[in-house]
Write an enzyme that holds these catalytic residues in place. Structure first.
Site, PDB file in Angstrom:
ATOM      1  N   TYR A 118     -29.775   2.066 -38.755  1.00  0.00           N
ATOM      2  CA  TYR A 118     -29.384   3.402 -38.063  1.00  0.00           C
ATOM      3  C   TYR A 118     -29.917   4.526 -38.529  1.00  0.00           C
ATOM      4  CZ  TYR A 118     -25.532   0.303 -36.183  1.00  0.00           C
ATOM      5  OH  TYR A 118     -24.736  -0.878 -35.579  1.00  0.00           O
TER       6      TYR A 118
ATOM      7  N   GLY B  52     -18.893  -0.274 -23.228  1.00  0.00           N
ATOM      8  CA  GLY B  52     -20.235  -0.447 -22.590  1.00  0.00           C
ATOM      9  C   GLY B  52     -21.123   0.496 -22.623  1.00  0.00           C
TER      10      GLY B  52
ATOM     11  N   GLY C  79     -16.269   6.018 -17.406  1.00  0.00           N
ATOM     12  CA  GLY C  79     -16.300   6.815 -16.054  1.00  0.00           C
ATOM     13  C   GLY C  79     -17.261   7.867 -15.938  1.00  0.00           C
ATOM     14  N   LYS C  80     -17.893   8.191 -16.863  1.00  0.00           N
ATOM     15  CA  LYS C  80     -18.711   9.603 -16.973  1.00  0.00           C
ATOM     16  C   LYS C  80     -20.041   9.224 -15.923  1.00  0.00           C
ATOM     17  CE  LYS C  80     -20.517   8.644 -21.593  1.00  0.00           C
ATOM     18  NZ  LYS C  80     -20.405   9.157 -23.083  1.00  0.00           N
TER      19      LYS C  80
END
Length: 353
Positions: free
Chosen positions: A53, A237, A243-244
């Site tokens: 990362y 996900g 919903g964006k």
């Protein structure tokens, strides 16, 4: 939130875990430290990171996340003892040649990676050290099928386990885990541990969300019977279940500019960027709205309340996102909503597997 034990260990963690892969790419050190502070204030004691990362992975930022966390420990005396710290050793051949080239992941590779992580994290011990992905060729990261002809494994599972055992014996690692694994891999690690008296894996970190419930295809029974816990990653996900992206997708004129699928083309080429993932995500999001929930509420409540999940890993870029996600804890989904969720899955299966 009550603390839970991972696997058959005495490692006590919260059922929410702070994922940190955005630290050092989308998130500055200052904001990362604010998120870590707030997470601890809200009672979350579990932090997960990895040597590769930040994500998307680049040579320039590999190890940056661990360095940011190490700096947080250093600037907050005593806080290390309040945190259950998890990190991961990168597997081979997955676009990380600056960490490990080619095939294979030897005992020396594992030990060297752990030493590097300890140095960056500025700690003497990692509480949970995981293999980030199998050394074997497996159906993961968007691959659907196991294909023997593509097998390139050169490092036996026993050799990997013996290296992890060496780290545990040296006091540099407390417990071990796996990630992106299959039933075969879990059974092999447990088999050798039980036969030879070696450390037993306590957890597997795999994707689990409304868009990817492949854990329920065999891993749930395997790990339940073996006493191995699921750490569920990507419960939203990659934002598709928030919903964006519903209106403009990931590249339309109204797409959120600072969201990862908008920012990074490499991520749009992965499982989360598939058209069917977006389309199925919209179905779940509308189901949530139709039942008086936000998409994020329904998606996280689904993971928070599933018996298969020990701890859900949250990836956030702001303190406000963290608070929103933690506030959802305790939300229960009605039997009717759960039935509708299963109906969508029956038709569309797991588009982001």
């Amino acid at each position: 939130m009550n603390l839970i034990s991972l696997g058959q260990s005495d490692l006590k963690v919260t059922p929410i875990c702070l994922g940190t892969m955005t630290f050092g790419e989308q998130v500055s050190q200052q904001t990362s430290h604010a998120i870590l502070d707030r997470s601890l204030e809200r009672g979350v004691n579990f932090v997960d990171t990895a040597e590769m990362y930040a994500v998307p992975t680049r040579k320039e930022t590999a190890g940056a996340t661990e360095t940011i966390i190490g700096n947080w420990f250093e600037s907050h005396p005593g806080v290390r003892n309040r945190v259950v710290l998890a990190s991961k050793v990168a597997g081979p051949t997955r676009a990380t040649p600056w960490i490990r080239e080619g095939t294979g992941m030897t005992a020396a590779d594992i030990i060297a990676s752990c030493e590097g992580s300890l140095k960056r994290l500025k700690t003497d011990v990692i509480d949970l050290y995981q293999i980030h992905w199998p050394e074997r060729h497996v159906p993961a990261f968007g691959l659907t099928y196991y294909e023997p002809r593509k097998e390139t494994t050169t490092t036996p599972i026993l050799e990997q386990l013996l290296a992890l055992a060496q780290l545990v014996k040296a006091g540099k690692v407390r417990y071990i885990g796996l990630s992106n694994e299959t039933p075969y891999g879990v059974h092999e690690f447990v088999k050798f541990a039980e036969q030879l008296g070696l450390p037993r894996v306590v957890s597997v970190q795999n994707p689990y969300s409304l868009l990817n419930r492949t854990w329920e295809n065999a891993m749930d029974e395997s790990c339940h019977r073996l006493g191995v816990s699921l750490l569920a990653y990507s419960p939203l996900g990659y934002g598709l279940l928030s919903g964006k992206y519903d209106q403009s997708g990931t590249t339309g004129p109204d797409a959120p500019a600072e969201a990862r699928l908008t920012m990074f083309e490499s991520m749009r080429k992965q499982r989360w960027g598939r058209k069917e993932s977006w389309e199925t995500g919209k179905l779940y999001n509308q189901l949530a709205r139709d039942n008086g929930l936000t998409p994020t509420q329904m998606a996280l409540a689904f993971c928070y309340t599933k018996w298969q999940v020990a701890s859900t890993i949250l990836g956030v870029t702001t303190v406000a996102q963290l608070d929103e996600d933690i506030d959802i804890w305790g939300t229960q989904l009605s039997p009717e909503v759960l039935k509708e969720i299963d109906a969508i899955r029956k038709q569309h299966r797991d588009p982001a597997q």
